[in-house]
Design a protein around this motif. Structure first.
Motif, PDB file in Angstrom:
ATOM      1  N   TRP A 294       0.833  -1.206   0.000  1.00  0.00           N
ATOM      2  CA  TRP A 294       0.000   0.000   0.000  1.00  0.00           C
ATOM      3  C   TRP A 294       0.861   1.247   0.000  1.00  0.00           C
ATOM      4  N   ARG A 295       1.939   1.224   0.784  1.00  0.00           N
ATOM      5  CA  ARG A 295       2.809   2.400   0.832  1.00  0.00           C
ATOM      6  C   ARG A 295       3.358   2.704  -0.557  1.00  0.00           C
ATOM      7  N   ALA A 296       3.815   1.665  -1.262  1.00  0.00           N
ATOM      8  CA  ALA A 296       4.345   1.863  -2.608  1.00  0.00           C
ATOM      9  C   ALA A 296       3.269   2.375  -3.558  1.00  0.00           C
ATOM     10  N   SER A 297       2.057   1.862  -3.419  1.00  0.00           N
ATOM     11  CA  SER A 297       0.961   2.295  -4.284  1.00  0.00           C
ATOM     12  C   SER A 297       0.608   3.759  -4.061  1.00  0.00           C
ATOM     13  N   THR A 298       0.636   4.205  -2.800  1.00  0.00           N
ATOM     14  CA  THR A 298       0.267   5.595  -2.507  1.00  0.00           C
ATOM     15  C   THR A 298       1.250   6.591  -3.104  1.00  0.00           C
ATOM     16  N   GLU A 299       2.478   6.169  -3.400  1.00  0.00           N
ATOM     17  CA  GLU A 299       3.464   7.083  -3.972  1.00  0.00           C
ATOM     18  C   GLU A 299       3.118   7.481  -5.398  1.00  0.00           C
ATOM     19  N   GLY A 300       2.302   6.659  -6.069  1.00  0.00           N
ATOM     20  CA  GLY A 300       1.827   7.017  -7.400  1.00  0.00           C
ATOM     21  C   GLY A 300       2.869   6.950  -8.496  1.00  0.00           C
ATOM     22  N   ARG A 301       3.967   6.226  -8.278  1.00  0.00           N
ATOM     23  CA  ARG A 301       5.004   6.149  -9.304  1.00  0.00           C
ATOM     24  C   ARG A 301       5.201   4.725  -9.816  1.00  0.00           C
ATOM     25  N   THR A 302       4.185   3.915  -9.659  1.00  0.00           N
ATOM     26  CA  THR A 302       4.296   2.512 -10.034  1.00  0.00           C
ATOM     27  C   THR A 302       4.289   2.345 -11.545  1.00  0.00           C
ATOM     28  N   ARG A 303       5.239   1.554 -12.046  1.00  0.00           N
ATOM     29  CA  ARG A 303       5.247   1.174 -13.455  1.00  0.00           C
ATOM     30  C   ARG A 303       4.632  -0.212 -13.541  1.00  0.00           C
ATOM     31  N   GLY A 304       3.416  -0.289 -14.012  1.00  0.00           N
ATOM     32  CA  GLY A 304       2.721  -1.567 -14.034  1.00  0.00           C
ATOM     33  C   GLY A 304       2.047  -1.835 -12.703  1.00  0.00           C
ATOM     34  N   LYS A 305       2.120  -3.078 -12.219  1.00  0.00           N
ATOM     35  CA  LYS A 305       1.290  -3.518 -11.091  1.00  0.00           C
ATOM     36  C   LYS A 305       2.111  -3.967  -9.883  1.00  0.00           C
ATOM     37  N   ILE A 306       1.454  -3.876  -8.720  1.00  0.00           N
ATOM     38  CA  ILE A 306       1.955  -4.444  -7.470  1.00  0.00           C
ATOM     39  C   ILE A 306       1.056  -5.628  -7.118  1.00  0.00           C
ATOM     40  N   VAL A 307       1.670  -6.745  -6.754  1.00  0.00           N
ATOM     41  CA  VAL A 307       0.906  -7.963  -6.495  1.00  0.00           C
ATOM     42  C   VAL A 307       1.403  -8.628  -5.214  1.00  0.00           C
ATOM     43  N   LEU A 308       0.463  -9.161  -4.412  1.00  0.00           N
ATOM     44  CA  LEU A 308       0.785  -9.929  -3.221  1.00  0.00           C
ATOM     45  C   LEU A 308       0.751 -11.421  -3.558  1.00  0.00           C
ATOM     46  N   THR A 309       1.790 -12.139  -3.184  1.00  0.00           N
ATOM     47  CA  THR A 309       1.773 -13.589  -3.331  1.00  0.00           C
ATOM     48  C   THR A 309       1.207 -14.198  -2.060  1.00  0.00           C
ATOM     49  N   VAL A 310       0.297 -15.142  -2.231  1.00  0.00           N
ATOM     50  CA  VAL A 310      -0.429 -15.686  -1.081  1.00  0.00           C
ATOM     51  C   VAL A 310      -0.042 -17.137  -0.811  1.00  0.00           C
ATOM     52  N   SER A 311      -0.061 -17.995  -1.815  1.00  0.00           N
ATOM     53  CA  SER A 311       0.289 -19.398  -1.606  1.00  0.00           C
ATOM     54  C   SER A 311       0.960 -19.970  -2.836  1.00  0.00           C
TER      55      SER A 311
END
Length: 311
Positions: A294-311
């Motif tokens: 979330w912190r990275a997403s709030t910065e608004g400088r993402t190139r493409g996507k952020i994803v959480l690995t679960v299993s």
């Protein structure tokens, strides 16, 4: 099962990993063992209470609308999937409580499609919300179309990079706004990059003197106003925005609020499997590090996507 839980509106400190009960599987629901969950700006905006006037939120809630995983069990009314099927989806419901940042998610059938075989779990989880947003906003302005010129604001972001690829695959010319550090990235997608900021309308006109056939606003600010200056004949119906409701209404354009759609997900999957659409991953993090995502997403400088690995 383990899940990320939010017990009150606030900041990143409100995210915690906890043991929660497994959800019931309704008649038209599919229980999915989540392999990865996409992170979108709407997730932390809900967590901060920014959408409280629009969405009913039941605390504590599990965030997340994007997922990719394996069917664990289906409701009695579901014939489209069976245990063991690989699926992905945009699991938005009419309220916020049971999201996808969890080991298991029970989601409506209408939100799912078969996972594209060409995408791994992480990329598949990053596609649904952003891909549907791109696909549906392009449709709102008449589709990309061979020979058309499309202006994409924030073309290096999660939605913009997908809209760019969809339009290029359809034979459109794409002009994409981005910071200079992302220009090579946009060129790799087939777009012509321009720097955003003061003078943007002039820079777009230099590339498209006769105007652009459609403009997509994925950033807000003055993007709609600039689009109005550069679309053919100043025709506001050629403009779509996902952020500026008032501005796009004044311009006579389209506000796009993405909706779950199995058929659209299937169409995106076909593009992925044809090799014309991929998901660019800015970073992937384990479920326990959702606050960092979330912190990275709030910065608004993402190139493409952020994803959480679960299993």
């Amino acid at each position: 099962m383990k899940a990320i839980v939010v017990r009150a509106y606030g900041g990143l400190e409100n995210l915690e990993i906890a043991e929660v009960p497994e959800r019931k599987v309704g008649p038209d629901d599919v229980l999915v063992r989540v392999r990865a969950a996409g992170v979108n700006p709407v997730d932390w905006k809900i967590g901060k209470g920014y959408l409280d006037a629009m969405l009913t939120v039941y605390f504590p809630f599990i965030p997340g609308w994007d997922l990719a995983g394996v069917v664990e069990r289906v409701g009695p009314g579901v014939t489209e999937f069976a245990p063991g099927d690989e699926v992905y989806g945009y699991a938005r419901m009419d309220y916020v409580q049971h999201g996808t940042y969890a080991e298991l998610a029970s989601v409506p059938l209408r939100t799912l499609a078969r996972k594209p075989a060409s995408l791994d779990w992480v990329r598949a989880a990053g596609l649904p919300l952003a891909g549907l947003t791109a696909y549906q906003s392009l449709r709102a302005v008449g589709g990309p179309g061979a020979g058309r010129t499309v202006l994409v604001h924030a073309a290096a972001g999660g939605v913009g990079s997908l809209a760019t690829q969809i339009a290029v695959a359809a034979g459109a010319r794409v002009i994409g706004t981005a910071s200079e550090r992302n220009h090579d990235f946009l060129r790799s997608l087939g777009a012509e990059p321009v720097v955003y900021g003061d003078g943007l309308a002039d820079r777009v006109r230099a590339l498209a003197p006769d105007g652009v056939d459609a403009a997509l606003d994925y950033v807000g600010g003055d993007a709609v106003a600039v689009s109005k200056q550069v679309v053919v004949d100043g025709d506001g119906s050629r403009i779509a925005s996902i952020v500026d409701a008032e501005g796009v209404a004044r311009a006579g354009g389209h506000l796009v609020w993405v909706r779950p759609d199995s058929a659209d997900l299937a169409a995106l999957g076909e593009l992925a499997d044809q090799g014309t659409l991929t998901v660019h991953i800015d970073r992937q993090l384990p479920l326990a590090e959702a606050a960092e995502a979330w912190r990275a997403s709030t910065e608004g400088r993402t190139r493409g996507k952020i994803v959480l690995t679960v299993s």
